[in-house]
Write a protein that holds these residues in place. Structure first.
Motif, PDB file in Angstrom:
ATOM      1  N   GLY A 119       0.611  -1.245  -0.086  1.00 28.87           N
ATOM      2  CA  GLY A 119       0.010  -0.058   0.041  1.00 28.87           C
ATOM      3  C   GLY A 119       0.781   1.477  -0.176  1.00 28.87           C
ATOM      4  O   GLY A 119       0.207   2.331  -0.196  1.00 28.87           O
ATOM      5  N   ALA A 120       2.051   1.121   0.289  1.00 29.74           N
ATOM      6  CA  ALA A 120       2.819   2.445   0.400  1.00 29.74           C
ATOM      7  C   ALA A 120       2.838   3.322  -0.815  1.00 29.74           C
ATOM      8  O   ALA A 120       2.681   4.597  -0.757  1.00 29.74           O
ATOM      9  N   ALA A 121       3.010   3.069  -2.012  1.00 30.20           N
ATOM     10  CA  ALA A 121       2.933   3.959  -3.172  1.00 30.20           C
ATOM     11  C   ALA A 121       1.498   4.274  -3.303  1.00 30.20           C
ATOM     12  O   ALA A 121       1.375   5.607  -3.577  1.00 30.20           O
ATOM     13  N   LEU A 122       0.574   3.593  -3.176  1.00 31.92           N
ATOM     14  CA  LEU A 122      -0.928   4.200  -3.232  1.00 31.92           C
ATOM     15  C   LEU A 122      -1.284   5.116  -2.252  1.00 31.92           C
ATOM     16  O   LEU A 122      -1.797   6.078  -2.542  1.00 31.92           O
ATOM     17  N   ILE A 123      -0.293   5.190  -1.187  1.00 37.99           N
ATOM     18  CA  ILE A 123      -0.832   6.346  -0.017  1.00 37.99           C
ATOM     19  C   ILE A 123      -0.052   7.488  -0.261  1.00 37.99           C
ATOM     20  O   ILE A 123      -0.329   8.632   0.335  1.00 37.99           O
ATOM     21  N   GLY A 124       0.748   7.305  -1.252  1.00 34.70           N
ATOM     22  CA  GLY A 124       1.825   8.516  -1.355  1.00 34.70           C
ATOM     23  C   GLY A 124       0.740   9.907  -1.698  1.00 34.70           C
ATOM     24  O   GLY A 124       1.183  10.958  -1.137  1.00 34.70           O
ATOM     25  N   ALA A 125      -0.210   9.902  -2.390  1.00 31.27           N
ATOM     26  CA  ALA A 125      -0.974  10.924  -3.081  1.00 31.27           C
ATOM     27  C   ALA A 125      -1.624  11.415  -1.537  1.00 31.27           C
ATOM     28  O   ALA A 125      -1.831  12.517  -1.445  1.00 31.27           O
ATOM     29  N   LEU A 126      -2.321  10.504  -0.686  1.00 29.64           N
ATOM     30  CA  LEU A 126      -2.776  10.776   0.423  1.00 29.64           C
ATOM     31  C   LEU A 126      -1.867  11.704   1.471  1.00 29.64           C
ATOM     32  O   LEU A 126      -2.076  12.537   1.998  1.00 29.64           O
ATOM     33  N   ALA A 127      -0.831  11.088   1.714  1.00 29.49           N
ATOM     34  CA  ALA A 127       0.400  11.663   2.681  1.00 29.49           C
ATOM     35  C   ALA A 127       0.493  13.136   1.952  1.00 29.49           C
ATOM     36  O   ALA A 127       0.786  14.014   2.666  1.00 29.49           O
ATOM     37  N   THR A 128       0.681  13.294   0.519  1.00 29.20           N
ATOM     38  CA  THR A 128       1.083  14.844   0.150  1.00 29.20           C
ATOM     39  C   THR A 128      -0.076  15.657   0.522  1.00 29.20           C
ATOM     40  O   THR A 128      -0.058  16.615   0.860  1.00 29.20           O
ATOM     41  N   GLY A 129      -1.369  15.206   0.277  1.00 24.41           N
ATOM     42  CA  GLY A 129      -2.553  16.201   0.701  1.00 24.41           C
ATOM     43  C   GLY A 129      -2.372  16.336   1.975  1.00 24.41           C
ATOM     44  O   GLY A 129      -2.640  17.414   2.612  1.00 24.41           O
ATOM     45  N   LEU A 130      -2.431  15.345   2.934  1.00 29.85           N
ATOM     46  CA  LEU A 130      -2.297  15.744   4.690  1.00 29.85           C
ATOM     47  C   LEU A 130      -0.993  16.542   4.645  1.00 29.85           C
ATOM     48  O   LEU A 130      -1.246  17.300   5.763  1.00 29.85           O
ATOM     49  N   THR A 131       0.034  16.548   4.082  1.00 29.35           N
ATOM     50  CA  THR A 131       1.211  17.357   4.436  1.00 29.35           C
ATOM     51  C   THR A 131       0.947  18.890   4.106  1.00 29.35           C
ATOM     52  O   THR A 131       1.000  19.774   4.611  1.00 29.35           O
ATOM     53  N   MET A 132      -0.107  19.229   3.120  1.00 30.92           N
ATOM     54  CA  MET A 132      -0.498  20.467   2.673  1.00 30.92           C
ATOM     55  C   MET A 132      -1.386  20.955   3.771  1.00 30.92           C
ATOM     56  O   MET A 132      -1.299  22.262   3.933  1.00 30.92           O
ATOM     57  N   ASP A 166       5.164   7.985   5.620  1.00 31.69           N
ATOM     58  CA  ASP A 166       5.070   6.682   4.951  1.00 31.69           C
ATOM     59  C   ASP A 166       3.719   5.978   5.401  1.00 31.69           C
ATOM     60  O   ASP A 166       3.943   4.861   5.479  1.00 31.69           O
ATOM     61  N   ALA A 167       2.783   6.662   6.034  1.00 33.92           N
ATOM     62  CA  ALA A 167       1.655   6.073   6.394  1.00 33.92           C
ATOM     63  C   ALA A 167       0.839   5.407   5.563  1.00 33.92           C
ATOM     64  O   ALA A 167       0.832   5.667   4.194  1.00 33.92           O
ATOM     65  N   VAL A 168       0.362   4.246   5.819  1.00 37.29           N
ATOM     66  CA  VAL A 168      -0.527   3.282   4.854  1.00 37.29           C
ATOM     67  C   VAL A 168      -1.664   2.749   5.963  1.00 37.29           C
ATOM     68  O   VAL A 168      -1.599   2.827   6.904  1.00 37.29           O
ATOM     69  N   ILE A 169      -2.696   2.418   4.992  1.00 38.00           N
ATOM     70  CA  ILE A 169      -3.800   1.914   5.319  1.00 38.00           C
ATOM     71  C   ILE A 169      -3.534   0.313   5.724  1.00 38.00           C
ATOM     72  O   ILE A 169      -3.371  -0.592   4.737  1.00 38.00           O
ATOM     73  N   ALA A 170      -3.286   0.128   7.123  1.00 38.82           N
ATOM     74  CA  ALA A 170      -3.146  -1.449   7.497  1.00 38.82           C
ATOM     75  C   ALA A 170      -4.354  -2.046   7.616  1.00 38.82           C
ATOM     76  O   ALA A 170      -4.303  -3.371   7.456  1.00 38.82           O
ATOM     77  N   ALA A 171      -5.396  -1.457   7.805  1.00 44.06           N
ATOM     78  CA  ALA A 171      -6.584  -2.115   7.884  1.00 44.06           C
ATOM     79  C   ALA A 171      -7.888  -1.430   7.474  1.00 44.06           C
ATOM     80  O   ALA A 171      -7.824   0.037   8.137  1.00 44.06           O
ATOM     81  N   SER A 172      -8.801  -1.672   6.937  1.00 42.46           N
ATOM     82  CA  SER A 172      -9.944  -0.869   6.422  1.00 42.46           C
ATOM     83  C   SER A 172     -11.323  -1.637   6.444  1.00 42.46           C
ATOM     84  O   SER A 172     -11.140  -2.742   5.665  1.00 42.46           O
ATOM     85  N   GLU A 173     -12.146  -1.205   6.851  1.00 38.32           N
ATOM     86  CA  GLU A 173     -13.584  -1.880   6.810  1.00 38.32           C
ATOM     87  C   GLU A 173     -14.735  -0.721   6.504  1.00 38.32           C
ATOM     88  O   GLU A 173     -14.671   0.201   7.084  1.00 38.32           O
ATOM     89  N   ALA A 174     -15.557  -1.101   5.615  1.00 36.31           N
ATOM     90  CA  ALA A 174     -16.976  -0.353   5.443  1.00 36.31           C
ATOM     91  C   ALA A 174     -17.901  -0.786   6.244  1.00 36.31           C
ATOM     92  O   ALA A 174     -18.304  -1.987   6.397  1.00 36.31           O
ATOM     93  N   ARG A 175     -18.559  -0.007   6.954  1.00 36.56           N
ATOM     94  CA  ARG A 175     -19.538  -0.034   7.718  1.00 36.56           C
ATOM     95  C   ARG A 175     -20.784   0.800   7.241  1.00 36.56           C
ATOM     96  O   ARG A 175     -20.737   1.768   6.781  1.00 36.56           O
ATOM     97  N   LEU A 176     -22.123   0.666   8.094  1.00 38.32           N
ATOM     98  CA  LEU A 176     -23.329   1.024   7.914  1.00 38.32           C
ATOM     99  C   LEU A 176     -23.643   1.283   6.414  1.00 38.32           C
ATOM    100  O   LEU A 176     -23.840   2.137   5.773  1.00 38.32           O
TER     101      LEU A 176
END
Length: 270
Positions: A119-132, A166-176
């Motif tokens: 997941g590291a590469a996929l989260i790159g865009a997210l990390a950039t957005g959070l940095t901004m 370097d944050a990645v989504i280690a676990a994710s579940e959809a609810r409701l």
């Protein structure tokens, strides 16, 4: 409780608000709610008596989580008190959008689970957005430090550190019915875990969300972290530092929908 309690008191339009005035307003709200003891407040909110005492003293600005729980107990207006509290927080004046921008974030992937490595590469865009959107940088980040943090760093905001890089989504579940996503984020550089809950039901206005993370083998651990906020689409918790790679961290969330609490169980663990 007295439902005629004051809302946001202690300020006027021509007076600059202060932490002392904020605390005085909280004390007024407490008195209007019947002046419960610190022990009673602690039992009903889960906040320690020492933290509650500091909130009423005016010596330090209480966290949003503390304010929202106290105001909720005293039947005040959480949205107005949250706004007033954040206006006093100097971090909110750093950068356009401030803390609200950092917390609101953007929508994540719909995948249920990502492995940390893949997941590291996929989260790159997210990390950039959070940095901004972040409120600034911590001392370690300013020095370019990618060290493993220590137990003393438990409870630190991950967006104020290099852990987000370097944050990645280690676990994710959809609810409701896929309207809410509960996630656990992981930073390998920091050996840290934090929770995130994001809602897509277009019912953020006036509704709260809560997310809590804890060590699986010690649910009542002092290292456990939680956060409650109102009016946000996305909310994340402070970090738990866990250098033991064999240890497991769990998270659980609740949201308010039209005044009703929706439990987003079961717990999610990594």
């Amino acid at each position: 409780m007295n439902t005629a309690s004051p809302e946001v008191s202690g300020t006027s339009s021509d007076t600059r608000d202060t932490i002392e005035a904020f605390a005085e307003g909280l004390r007024d709200l407490r008195i209007a709610a019947g002046n419960p003891t610190l022990a009673a407040i602690s039992d009903q909110t889960g906040i320690s008596k020492s933290v509650i005492s500091v909130a009423f003293s005016g010596k330090a600005l209480p966290t949003e989580n503390t304010v929202l729980k106290l105001v909720g107990l005293f039947q005040g207006n959480p949205k107005e008190w949250r706004s007033r509290r954040n206006a006093l927080d100097p971090r909110n004046n750093i950068g356009e959008g401030g803390f609200e921008a950092a917390q609101t974030g953007r929508r994540f992937s719909l995948m249920q689970t990502l492995s940390i490595a893949a997941g590291a590469a996929l989260i790159g865009a997210l990390a950039t957005g959070l940095t901004m959107n972040a409120l600034g940088v911590g001392a370690a980040e300013a020095a370019g430090d990618q060290r493993h943090l220590t137990a003393a760093d438990n409870g630190v905001d991950p967006m104020l550190t290099s852990c987000r890089d370097d944050a990645v989504i280690a676990a994710s579940e959809a609810r409701l019915n896929n309207l809410v996503h509960v996630q656990l984020m992981y930073s390998n550089d920091c050996m840290a875990v934090w929770g995130r809950v994001t809602r897509y039901d277009d019912k953020t206005e006036g509704n709260t969300m809560t997310m809590r993370v804890w060590p699986l083998d010690d649910p009542e651990s002092e290292r456990s972290q939680s956060r409650t906020d109102i009016g946000l689409q996305s909310l994340y918790t402070p970090m738990i530092i866990e250098p033991d790679t064999a240890a497991r961290i769990c998270g659980q969330a609740t949201i308010m929908v039209d005044g009703k609490t929706e439990d987003l169980g079961p717990k999610l663990c990594i």
